[in-house]
Design a protein around this motif. Structure first.
Motif, PDB file in Angstrom:
ATOM      1  N   SER A   1      -0.288  -5.160  -1.596  1.00 32.65           N
ATOM      2  CA  SER A   1       0.064  -3.921  -0.822  1.00 32.65           C
ATOM      3  C   SER A   1      -0.897  -3.954   0.407  1.00 32.65           C
ATOM      4  O   SER A   1      -2.067  -3.415   0.285  1.00 32.65           O
TER       5      SER A   1
ATOM      6  N   VAL B   1      -0.837  -1.675   2.865  1.00 30.65           N
ATOM      7  CA  VAL B   1      -1.737  -0.181   3.067  1.00 30.65           C
ATOM      8  C   VAL B   1      -2.668   0.078   2.016  1.00 30.65           C
ATOM      9  O   VAL B   1      -3.702   0.497   2.572  1.00 30.65           O
ATOM     10  N   ALA B   2      -2.527  -0.244   0.806  1.00 29.09           N
ATOM     11  CA  ALA B   2      -3.578  -0.066   0.003  1.00 29.09           C
ATOM     12  C   ALA B   2      -4.681  -1.113   0.353  1.00 29.09           C
ATOM     13  O   ALA B   2      -5.931  -0.445   0.102  1.00 29.09           O
ATOM     14  N   ALA B   3      -4.495  -2.268   0.764  1.00 29.85           N
ATOM     15  CA  ALA B   3      -5.733  -2.882   1.237  1.00 29.85           C
ATOM     16  C   ALA B   3      -6.413  -2.145   2.384  1.00 29.85           C
ATOM     17  O   ALA B   3      -7.623  -2.260   2.254  1.00 29.85           O
ATOM     18  N   GLN B   4      -5.988  -1.583   3.361  1.00 32.96           N
ATOM     19  CA  GLN B   4      -6.469  -1.018   4.237  1.00 32.96           C
ATOM     20  C   GLN B   4      -7.259   0.121   3.813  1.00 32.96           C
ATOM     21  O   GLN B   4      -8.352   0.433   4.200  1.00 32.96           O
TER      22      GLN B   4
END
Ligand SMILES: Nc1ncnc2c1ncn2[C@@H]1O[C@H](COP(=O)(O)OP(=O)(O)OP(=O)(O)O)[C@@H](O)[C@H]1O
Ligand SMILES: [Mg+2]
Lengths: 294, 244
Positions: free
Chosen positions: A175, A177-180
């Motif tokens: 993911s 976005v989750a990584a960001q």
């Protein structure tokens, strides 16, 4: 007949190891970007021509040629990432794909401009006779290919499952976005993965051209096709699948070449890609896109 | 550290747009150090947009976001995490194909203090025993409530100075919602600063010291729970004043 079958399987596994490496690189890029990089093979071809040019103009050892091939592929890969994929990360997948096609043409033009006779000899890795085991023979290149595929697959597995970089890569694949949100510098990880994939592809490219002992601009298309096909056989986005897909493809080709003649090899690859897309678009081992996403 | 007279988070005249449509039309609000501040508002008011802009996922078109005195508007998400802001996003966004423990490790990605990170991991498992039982399980196979716990724990693993939470009770059973709010109150007791988006206004107003009401991309009301006509606030939070 029986020994022929075994011999063909051995040869197929050897060639399949290089397909496996191509597919692993392709899969890494596809995994983090969800984009197909058509310039993957042409970047490898560019690396191969860099080495060929050095070989023609200087005295260079085999190791140096291998390193130059890899370095050239990495350089070309970085160029592709910056021009095609970094700008289109949020945008359309089609734009990125068309851009990567445009760079493919650029690489072919650049290479044929500097080296206009298209087909060049490339030094073999090893001139000696093949190893013999009873009535089976195994060439040195085949052993090196197998060893490289095993070493790279194992090393990559260790890096992905056990390092900080590996954690970041898996997070970005899972993911973005989750990584960001977790504090991972995603654009940087994407570039790093691209360079890693290009270097694996470059290694595969060196093994392939030194086995064929010649290089043509077709190597670009050929590498993209084989990498893509092996990745599709193994199931989009799965690294163990990519390795298995490469080996399966190599063995299939070796047998068809023996039964149907040398012309059949690449034809089989095209037919296989076509058939696979029609029947099992998510790979031999996966039934649906839901699984492919998981 | 922040000076006492500066709020920890200060948003002013913030504008964020999707294409031509402005979802935030000049938002002003602030979050005091050590408080639970709640943002209420009907569907589509722009609450998630504000959270995502603060976390750096969306780039603002104008205005400013000051965190602990530093401008963070428009900076990259990982740089904002490094400043000490962590978001528990709407719909949780755990890493579904990764194990619970890897999810938590990813939350601590920027930290280099291995020993302390390990200790924090144990603290998370003490606070969320269910996560400990499931530490080797893939996050995608957890229940909705467990995923929400994981999303909170992952954000805490970065040791944020400010915890942003976007509708943590969304889609959860009443008992689980109560558990989530108990955790929020606990975190606050331990000194955390929390900026909470909620549709569950009843629960939110019980824990918050301050609230804002957002409607159609603007803050239209703010106050302290208990002091105002709470029914009116809650009604507007659900329905929006336009439809009243
Ligand atoms: N990706 C997007 N593209 C275009 N418009 C969007 C996008 N995301 C949100 N919007 C619009 O922006 C406005 C604010 O949306 P936002 O998600 O911030 O609201 P919200 O307050 O979080 O609502 P909810 O309570 O339903 O979560 C809405 O009108 C929405 O339609
Ligand atoms: Mg929302």
């Amino acid at each position: 007949m029986f020994f022929d079958l075994i011999q063909n399987t051995l040869d197929g596994l050897a060639m399949g190891s290089s397909y496996a490496l191509l597919a692993v690189g392709f899969t890494l890029i596809f995994g983090v970007l969800r984009r197909v990089n058509l310039s993957y093979g042409p970047a490898i071809m560019f690396g191969g021509y860099c080495a060929t040019w050095v070989h023609l103009n200087f005295q260079a050892g085999l190791l140096a040629l291998a390193i130059i091939t890899i370095a050239g592929a990495v350089l070309a890969g970085a160029y592709v990432e910056r021009l095609c994929f970094a700008p289109h990360r949020q945008g359309s997948a089609i734009a990125a794909m068309v851009a990567s096609f445009a760079l493919w043409m650029q690489f072919e033009e650049a290479v044929t401009l500097v080296m206009p006779s298209h087909v060049y000899d490339f030094p073999a890795m090893y001139d000696g006779p093949p190893f013999e085991f009873g009535s089976l023979t195994l060439r040195m290149e085949a052993l090196v290919m197998l060893a490289c595929a095993v070493a790279i697959s194992y090393g990559l597995h260790r890096v992905l499952s056990g390092s900080r970089f590996g954690l970041a890569v898996r997070a970005v694949i899972d993911s973005p976005v989750a990584a960001q949100l977790a504090g991972i510098d995603v654009p940087r990880v994407l570039l790093q993965v691209f360079l890693l994939a290009s270097s694996i592809g470059g290694l595969a490219g060196y093994l392939i051209v030194s086995t064929h002992t010649q290089i043509t601009p077709m190597l670009g298309m050929w590498s993209t096709l084989k990498g893509l096909l092996a990745m599709m056989i193994g199931g989009l986005g799965s690294l163990p699948g990519a390795v298995a897909g490469g080996l399966v493809l190599g063995v299939l080709e070796a047998h068809s070449q023996w039964f149907l003649g040398p012309q059949s090899r690449d034809l089989l690859a095209f037919l296989l890609l076509f058939g696979l897309l029609a029947v099992r678009p998510y790979g031999l081992w996966r039934a649906s896109s839901a699984e492919a996403e998981a | 550290m922040t000076r006492k007279d500066h709020p920890l988070l200060e948003v002013s005249e913030l504008v964020t747009a999707y294409g031509k449509i402005e979802a935030l039309k000049g938002v002003n609000l602030s979050v005091e150090q050590g408080s639970i501040t709640c943002l209420l508002g009907p569907n589509g008011a722009g609450k998630t947009t504000l959270m995502m802009t603060t976390a750096g996922i969306l780039k603002p078109r104008g205005g400013s976001i000051r965190f602990a005195g530093t401008e963070i508007a428009g900076r990259a998400p990982h740089a904002i995490v490094a400043q000490g802001v962590a978001l528990v996003p709407e719909n949780r966004l755990v890493f579904p194909a990764m194990t619970v423990i890897d999810n938590l490790q990813a939350g601590a990605y920027q930290r280099r203090d291995r020993v302390e990170t390990g200790a924090d991991l144990e603290r998370m498992f003490a606070r969320f025993p269910r996560l400990k039982e499931r530490s080797a399980q893939l996050a995608g196979t957890l229940s909705g409530g467990e995923q929400q716990m994981l999303a909170v724990a992952r954000a805490l693993m970065s040791r944020p100075k400010l915890l942003l939470m976007d509708e943590p009770s969304l889609g959860l059973a009443p008992l689980v919602v109560e558990e989530i709010f108990r955790i929020i109150a606990d975190l606050h007791m331990d000194g955390a600063t929390i900026f909470l988006v909620e549709q569950n206004a009843h629960m939110a107003l019980k824990v918050a010291q301050h609230f804002y009401l957002m409607e159609q991309g603007k803050v239209t009301f703010s106050g302290t729970p208990g002091a105002m006509a709470e029914d009116e606030v809650i009604r507007r939070a659900y329905l929006g004043s336009a439809k009243a």
